[in-house]
Design an enzyme around this catalytic site. Sequence first.
Site, PDB file in Angstrom:
ATOM      1  N   TYR A 110       0.853  -1.178   0.000  1.00 45.29           N
ATOM      2  CA  TYR A 110       0.000   0.000   0.000  1.00 45.29           C
ATOM      3  C   TYR A 110       0.891   1.230   0.000  1.00 45.29           C
ATOM      4  O   TYR A 110       1.827   1.321   0.793  1.00 45.29           O
ATOM      5  CB  TYR A 110      -0.898   0.002   1.239  1.00 45.29           C
ATOM      6  CG  TYR A 110      -1.807   1.208   1.344  1.00 45.29           C
ATOM      7  CD1 TYR A 110      -2.850   1.393   0.438  1.00 45.29           C
ATOM      8  CD2 TYR A 110      -1.623   2.159   2.349  1.00 45.29           C
ATOM      9  CE1 TYR A 110      -3.685   2.502   0.542  1.00 45.29           C
ATOM     10  CE2 TYR A 110      -2.462   3.268   2.454  1.00 45.29           C
ATOM     11  CZ  TYR A 110      -3.490   3.434   1.544  1.00 45.29           C
ATOM     12  OH  TYR A 110      -4.314   4.525   1.649  1.00 45.29           O
ATOM     13  N   ASP A 168       9.207   2.705   0.311  1.00 47.97           N
ATOM     14  CA  ASP A 168       8.114   3.332   1.043  1.00 47.97           C
ATOM     15  C   ASP A 168       8.240   2.899   2.499  1.00 47.97           C
ATOM     16  O   ASP A 168       7.835   1.812   2.878  1.00 47.97           O
ATOM     17  CB  ASP A 168       6.761   2.897   0.458  1.00 47.97           C
ATOM     18  CG  ASP A 168       5.599   3.550   1.193  1.00 47.97           C
ATOM     19  OD1 ASP A 168       5.819   4.141   2.264  1.00 47.97           O
ATOM     20  OD2 ASP A 168       4.463   3.463   0.680  1.00 47.97           O
ATOM     21  N   LYS A 227       3.647   8.980   9.093  1.00 47.49           N
ATOM     22  CA  LYS A 227       3.314   8.362  10.383  1.00 47.49           C
ATOM     23  C   LYS A 227       4.257   8.807  11.513  1.00 47.49           C
ATOM     24  O   LYS A 227       4.102   9.919  11.992  1.00 47.49           O
ATOM     25  CB  LYS A 227       3.219   6.853  10.203  1.00 47.49           C
ATOM     26  CG  LYS A 227       2.073   6.558   9.208  1.00 47.49           C
ATOM     27  CD  LYS A 227       1.629   5.128   9.058  1.00 47.49           C
ATOM     28  CE  LYS A 227       0.364   5.104   8.192  1.00 47.49           C
ATOM     29  NZ  LYS A 227       0.422   4.184   7.062  1.00 47.49           N
TER      30      LYS A 227
HETATM   31  C1  LIG Z   1      -0.081   4.689   5.635  1.00 44.57           C
HETATM   32  C2  LIG Z   1       0.777   4.422   4.464  1.00 44.57           C
HETATM   33  C3  LIG Z   1       0.837   5.307   3.378  1.00 44.57           C
HETATM   34  C4  LIG Z   1      -0.086   6.491   3.254  1.00 44.57           C
HETATM   35  O1  LIG Z   1       0.126   7.441   4.248  1.00 44.57           O
HETATM   36  P1  LIG Z   1      -1.081   8.466   4.580  1.00 44.57           P
HETATM   37  O2  LIG Z   1      -0.462   9.392   5.573  1.00 44.57           O
HETATM   38  O3  LIG Z   1      -2.196   7.636   5.119  1.00 44.57           O
HETATM   39  O4  LIG Z   1      -1.446   9.144   3.324  1.00 44.57           O
HETATM   40  C5  LIG Z   1       1.752   5.058   2.378  1.00 44.57           C
HETATM   41  N1  LIG Z   1       2.551   3.986   2.434  1.00 44.57           N
HETATM   42  C6  LIG Z   1       2.526   3.109   3.453  1.00 44.57           C
HETATM   43  C7  LIG Z   1       3.476   1.962   3.465  1.00 44.57           C
HETATM   44  C8  LIG Z   1       1.621   3.285   4.488  1.00 44.57           C
HETATM   45  O5  LIG Z   1       1.548   2.379   5.459  1.00 44.57           O
END
Ligand SMILES: *Cc1c(COP(=O)(O)O)cnc(C)c1O
Length: 429
Positions: free
Chosen positions: A150, A238, A266
């Site tokens: 994701y 990511d 995060k």
């Molecule tokens: C949560 C998440 C995102 C998106 O971040 P948001 O602040 O919710 O837009 C992107 N990549 C990973 C791996 C994530 O867990």
Amino acid sequence: MPDSDDEHALTNAGLFERAQRVIPGGVNSPVRAFRSVGGSPYFVARAEGAHVWDVEGKRYTDFVQSYGAIIAGHAHPVIVEAVREAAGAGTSYGAPTEREVLLAEAICERVPSCEMVRLVSSGTEATMTAIRLARGHTGRPTIVKFAGCYHGHGDALLAESGSGVATLGLPGSAGVPESAVAETLVVPYNVVPELGDDVAAVIVEPVAANMGLVPPAPGFLEGLRKACDDAGALLIFDEVITGFRVDRGGAQALLGVTPDLSCFGKVIGGGLPIGALGGRAGVMSSLAPLGPVYQAGTLSGNPLATAAGLAALSLLDDAAYRMLCGRAEMFAQWLTQVFEDASLPAQVPVFGSLLGLYFGDAPATDYASAKGTDEALYARFFHACLDRGVALAPGAYEVLFPGLAHSKDELERVSDLVAAAAREVAGTY
Ligand SMILES: *Cc1c(COP(=O)(O)O)cnc(C)c1O
């Protein structure tokens, strides 16, 4: 008082009913809905440390932790004070501030692959910018992503996505035209793909944490690094979940593979909205105003978010990570024992401070096997835990986020509650 308190007391059900009238599905992010586990969400009134309290006064030991945005525990006094102080000096200016420099420096110091950093307001913005930058920098169109990873909800990356997309059992999203994903190639996790000379970048969660927890197979990330180098493509990690959570330097420090670009979010916002994109100066210099790749944000580098992020990072020294990872390992062992004792087929993978929970006979290695988790069993287990005051994410594809506030004693107490939940579920399994 003529009015009894009860008459006006908030209830979870009452709030959810009102919420559904004015907010689609009653939630502002689909992962918060209880669609896949049944029932309706608890509405949080307040939180402290490892715990949240709902509007009815029920306390939960919280493993959601804002899906990983919280690592120091809820309402940590150092973070609260930093935000309070920052707010008193103004909440947004539209001009640069010292804290943006400090946070960028803090990221670069911890993550050597980041020579420069651009702050944004969410993880989604970080990944969106990363792929635009990769395309602009290389002059190539194609992005390779892995099924089950994701990367936020940007159009180009919403293909065979994990997290809420997986939870709702969707292939992607309506409203994303084929043209938006025509140049997104989706391949299986843990297999190094062959890359053509049209590939701008490969984007990957170095430790997949949105299809449950799926660590990289030995050689996978090294293979990606080599394939990217051979093809002249950029490697994007990511690390929105793993960054500053599994190690001071993120997953890349633990795994020893260096990406060209890294995405964060995060943890670095200490619970406030933030994201960041970092990488080699040669690549980052393609961003406006230095280069031709446009990216902007009214609230980017927000004073409150940078204050909270700096405060969070200040709490995360080497000792903190040793403790986090040690406790996660121990908790995973306890949970494994709990499921064994209850004769439930479950896997509790652990990586650094992250825990997964998979109901099946063998650990998942990719999206296809991750989808083999027994979702109905997860739903029953989720409610059995919630009844006992233990809050897991309301979806089978999320991970657990034990943080600095989850003490050994608390994890031990939780293990007993979880054991009772497992026995209850096993009785009807
Ligand atoms: C949560 C998440 C995102 C998106 O971040 P948001 O602040 O919710 O837009 C992107 N990549 C990973 C791996 C994530 O867990």
